[in-house]
Design a protein around this motif. Structure first.
Motif: not given
Length: 308
Positions: A150-159, A161-166
């Motif tokens: 949930a807190q990882a920032q490897v994807l440059p998008v807003r925190a 559910r979608a970011r966590t899932r991907v």
């Protein structure tokens, strides 16, 4: 060493061990262990992170072995340690305890340092009597106790559910990493290292990470995705220092700050400006210095007090 690849020259090439041994864990898993330096020197135990190996600690081993007995081991399924039956934080703790038992005399103490999953290993073992017997102090590098995906920032998008899932899907991918190519180096650098990391450091990390078997990488990604060691952090009573990089995308600096606040005996938080997740390679002098300081404060002093 058939599947272990790493750089073969320079400061990130692993030095030859003084001796090697196998530690057997509680479930029978066999762990490759290396010992560097003189047998009578103050002991340091190094636990590497997810997808890495003892080669990850090359710079620390090279710097510390002249004055310390440096013990490094391959986590199960990594480096030269065969895949174990279990993948869990309990297994990680069992493995560390087995290494301590195999390399240290009864009641002998060491500074125990862990990077990423190696830091989680230390947290998982915190409540074990064997850890209390052998650990004089601990160093947690670029690690966290919970909420990793949930807190990882490897994807440059807003925190959210979608970011966590991907993010979970990316980190847990079963796709093989393949050879170390220029594109692969760029991807690894973006995800795990600071923007200013030198090419030789990127190359060293890429070779180590790409050598990890795909099935092992996937199995441990599932453990990390569900990690919750907050209760164990409260049991880590030995003096513990924390290091984190301000540009870490895998375990952002919020984790280091949270650990420093939650540890019952935190003796320092070092925030390395511009550094990413691979702090022992990106900032080798800072990590080595932290180990030396812990040894001088909590291991050398204890040994002197025992001397009549």
């Amino acid at each position: 060493m058939s599947r272990l690849t790493h750089v073969v020259s320079g400061p990130y090439a692993p030095p030859a061990a003084r001796r090697e041994l196998v530690a057997v864990s509680a479930d029978g898993a066999r762990l490759h262990v290396e010992v560097h330096g003189d047998e009578g020197a103050p002991a340091v135990v190094l636990a590497h992170g997810w997808t890495c190996s003892t080669a990850f600690w090359a710079a620390q081993i090279r710097a510390l072995a002249a004055t310390h007995r440096v013990i490094a081991y391959d986590q199960r399924g990594h480096g030269r340690s065969p895949v174990g039956r279990a993948h869990s934080t309990t297994a990680l703790a069992d493995d560390l305890v087995a290494v301590l038992k195999a390399t240290l005399a009864p009641a002998e103490r060491a500074v125990v340092a862990g990077h990423s999953m190696g830091g989680m290993t230390i947290m998982a073992a915190a409540g074990r009597p064997e850890f209390a017997e052998h650990a004089a102090a601990a160093l947690l590098c670029s690690t966290g106790s919970a909420r990793l995906v949930a807190q990882a920032q490897v994807l440059p998008v807003r925190a959210g559910r979608a970011r966590t899932r991907v993010t979970g899907a990316v980190l847990g991918s079963r796709a093989p990493l393949g050879p170390v190519t220029p594109v692969a180096r760029k991807i690894l650098k973006y995800a795990t290292m600071g923007p200013g990391s030198a090419p030789d450091k990127v190359e060293a990390c890429a070779r180590i990470v790409h050598a990890c078997p795909t099935a092992v990488r996937h199995a441990w990604s599932r453990v990390l995705a569900g990690l919750d060691l907050d209760a164990e952090v409260a049991r880590l009573a030995v003096p513990t220092a924390v290091i984190g990089g301000t540009a870490d995308r895998l375990t952002p600096i919020v984790h280091a700050r949270g650990l420093a606040a939650a540890l019952p005996n935190c003796v320092g938080l070092t925030e390395l400006t511009g550094m990413g997740h691979m702090t022992p390679v990106e900032a080798p002098e800072a990590v080595t210095r932290a180990v030396r300081e812990l040894t001088a404060l909590y291991l050398d002093t204890a040994e002197k007090e025992k001397t009549p």
